[in-house]
Design an enzyme around this catalytic site. Structure first.
Site, PDB file in Angstrom:
ATOM      1  N   GLU A  37     -29.219 -19.723  21.880  1.00 27.70           N
ATOM      2  CA  GLU A  37     -28.854 -20.697  20.860  1.00 27.70           C
ATOM      3  C   GLU A  37     -28.133 -21.893  21.465  1.00 27.70           C
ATOM      4  OE1 GLU A  37     -29.931 -20.873  17.964  1.00 27.70           O
ATOM      5  OE2 GLU A  37     -30.797 -18.890  17.721  1.00 27.70           O
ATOM      6  N   TYR A 120     -23.362 -24.091  13.365  1.00 22.61           N
ATOM      7  CA  TYR A 120     -24.731 -23.589  13.483  1.00 22.61           C
ATOM      8  C   TYR A 120     -24.804 -22.349  14.378  1.00 22.61           C
ATOM      9  CZ  TYR A 120     -29.284 -22.798  15.357  1.00 22.61           C
ATOM     10  OH  TYR A 120     -30.414 -22.162  15.784  1.00 22.61           O
ATOM     11  N   ASP A 138     -30.105 -25.925  11.020  1.00 22.92           N
ATOM     12  CA  ASP A 138     -30.258 -26.932  12.067  1.00 22.92           C
ATOM     13  C   ASP A 138     -31.035 -28.109  11.496  1.00 22.92           C
ATOM     14  OD1 ASP A 138     -32.854 -26.026  11.895  1.00 22.92           O
ATOM     15  OD2 ASP A 138     -33.082 -25.594  14.036  1.00 22.92           O
ATOM     16  N   CYS A 193     -43.220 -28.523   9.175  1.00 23.69           N
ATOM     17  CA  CYS A 193     -42.540 -29.609   8.462  1.00 23.69           C
ATOM     18  C   CYS A 193     -41.807 -30.504   9.455  1.00 23.69           C
ATOM     19  CB  CYS A 193     -41.570 -29.030   7.430  1.00 23.69           C
ATOM     20  SG  CYS A 193     -40.996 -30.223   6.212  1.00 23.69           S
ATOM     21  N   CYS A 200     -48.790 -30.676   6.302  1.00 24.72           N
ATOM     22  CA  CYS A 200     -48.701 -30.133   4.938  1.00 24.72           C
ATOM     23  C   CYS A 200     -49.873 -29.217   4.603  1.00 24.72           C
ATOM     24  CB  CYS A 200     -48.619 -31.278   3.927  1.00 24.72           C
ATOM     25  SG  CYS A 200     -47.132 -32.296   4.111  1.00 24.72           S
ATOM     26  N   CYS A 203     -48.942 -25.642   5.364  1.00 26.90           N
ATOM     27  CA  CYS A 203     -47.592 -25.239   4.978  1.00 26.90           C
ATOM     28  C   CYS A 203     -47.629 -24.297   3.784  1.00 26.90           C
ATOM     29  CB  CYS A 203     -46.753 -26.466   4.631  1.00 26.90           C
ATOM     30  SG  CYS A 203     -45.049 -26.056   4.177  1.00 26.90           S
ATOM     31  N   CYS A 209     -43.677 -27.933  -2.939  1.00 30.65           N
ATOM     32  CA  CYS A 209     -42.877 -28.941  -2.236  1.00 30.65           C
ATOM     33  C   CYS A 209     -42.637 -30.163  -3.129  1.00 30.65           C
ATOM     34  CB  CYS A 209     -43.584 -29.365  -0.955  1.00 30.65           C
ATOM     35  SG  CYS A 209     -42.708 -30.648  -0.032  1.00 30.65           S
TER      36      CYS A 209
END
Length: 298
Positions: A37, A120, A138, A193, A200, A203, A209
């Site tokens: 991370e 985060y 994030d 995204c 799209c 997705c 959306c």
């Protein structure tokens, strides 16, 4: 609990499309997840992967890193970028050894108290290492939620408390499933995204959306241009660090003077490396110093 079906759709997509990354393996230690991370902050996966493998091969647990010098952490970081992260990881390992018996704590507040571990990273470790229910937010997650839920093209430049609240409302009640949803949200934002050319058509959120339903309106306000690197102090810092990393001992000032022609910018970059704790004069009482080394090398 909010729109849990949003999380279900994301998890179903994630189960079929997630990248095969080693830090996602069930047997990965909390320390290895913490390292991943930290490395992944502002750095693409393709660059992190070999660095992460090499780091864990050398320092498989906090005690191993804490027993080594900060200079070796900086050297091992190589050209991964933002080298202060290497120092923070070394400081974090030292704290883990002295305060937590060499283990990464499970408590969110204790994670937040670790050096270099912010909002985060603490929540990411709690979720991905320990299966806890926390919003892991994030840039990719903020963009996904802003578009799919709020109908906005962008979420703004920085994470706000409202972003944590909005993402938390989308998580399932079950902690383990919530942690998987957090990973799915991140992956959707990273692969589908995306900022400039969102995919799209592939997705799982396309039908729900709000941004797509509104006709994909453009961001409000001026667009943010990518950060330049060539000719900046960041580039000069990198060149200076490269010389110091490759050296087996102190580096004379003369060797640093040849890495960049602009003396004023070179001095400014070197001063910033010293201020960040990455570099130190070998004989601080010399005025001016005549040689430098990585922090802790001596």
């Amino acid at each position: 609990m909010g729109d849990v079906s949003f999380a279900d759709a994301a998890i179903d997509w994630f189960d079929d499309n997630a990248r095969d990354l080693p830090w996602r393996e069930p047997t990965t230690s909390p320390w290895a997840i913490l390292v991943s991370e930290v490395m992944l902050q502002q750095t693409p996966v393709v660059r992190v992967l070999p660095a992460w493998l090499a780091w864990l091969d050398r320092w498989p647990d906090p005690a191993a890193l804490a027993a080594d010098s900060p200079a070796e952490a900086i050297r091992m970081w190589n050209r991964l970028g933002y080298p202060r992260r290497a120092l923070r990881l070394h400081e974090c390992a030292t704290v883990l050894v002295h305060r937590h018996g060499g283990q990464v704590p499970t408590d969110l507040d204790e994670l937040l108290a670790l050096p270099g571990v912010g909002t985060y990273t603490a929540r990411a470790v709690a979720a991905f290492a320990y299966g806890q229910r926390h919003p892991v937010v994030d840039t990719n997650v903020r963009r996904l939620v802003a578009r799919a839920i709020d109908g906005a093209a962008d979420a703004g430049p920085a994470t706000r408390p409202a972003d944590l609240v909005a993402t938390a409302a989308l998580l399932p009640a079950d902690p383990a499933r919530a942690a998987r949803a957090s990973a799915a949200f991140m992956e959707l934002g990273a692969l589908v995204c995306v900022a400039r050319t969102p995919r799209c058509g592939g997705c799982p959120m396309a039908r729900r959306c709000a941004w797509r339903a509104a006709g994909r309106p453009a961001p409000v306000g001026p667009s943010r241009r990518p950060q330049q690197y060539a000719g900046t102090d960041r580039q000069v810092r990198g060149l200076l660090l490269a010389v110091l990393r490759d050296a087996t001992g102190p580096v004379p000032q003369q060797r640093l003077d040849v890495v960049w022609p602009d003396a004023l910018q070179r001095r400014r970059a070197l001063a910033s490396l010293i201020e960040d704790g990455l570099v130190e004069p070998v004989a601080p009482d010399d005025t001016p110093p005549t040689a430098y080394a990585l922090a802790g090398q001596g």
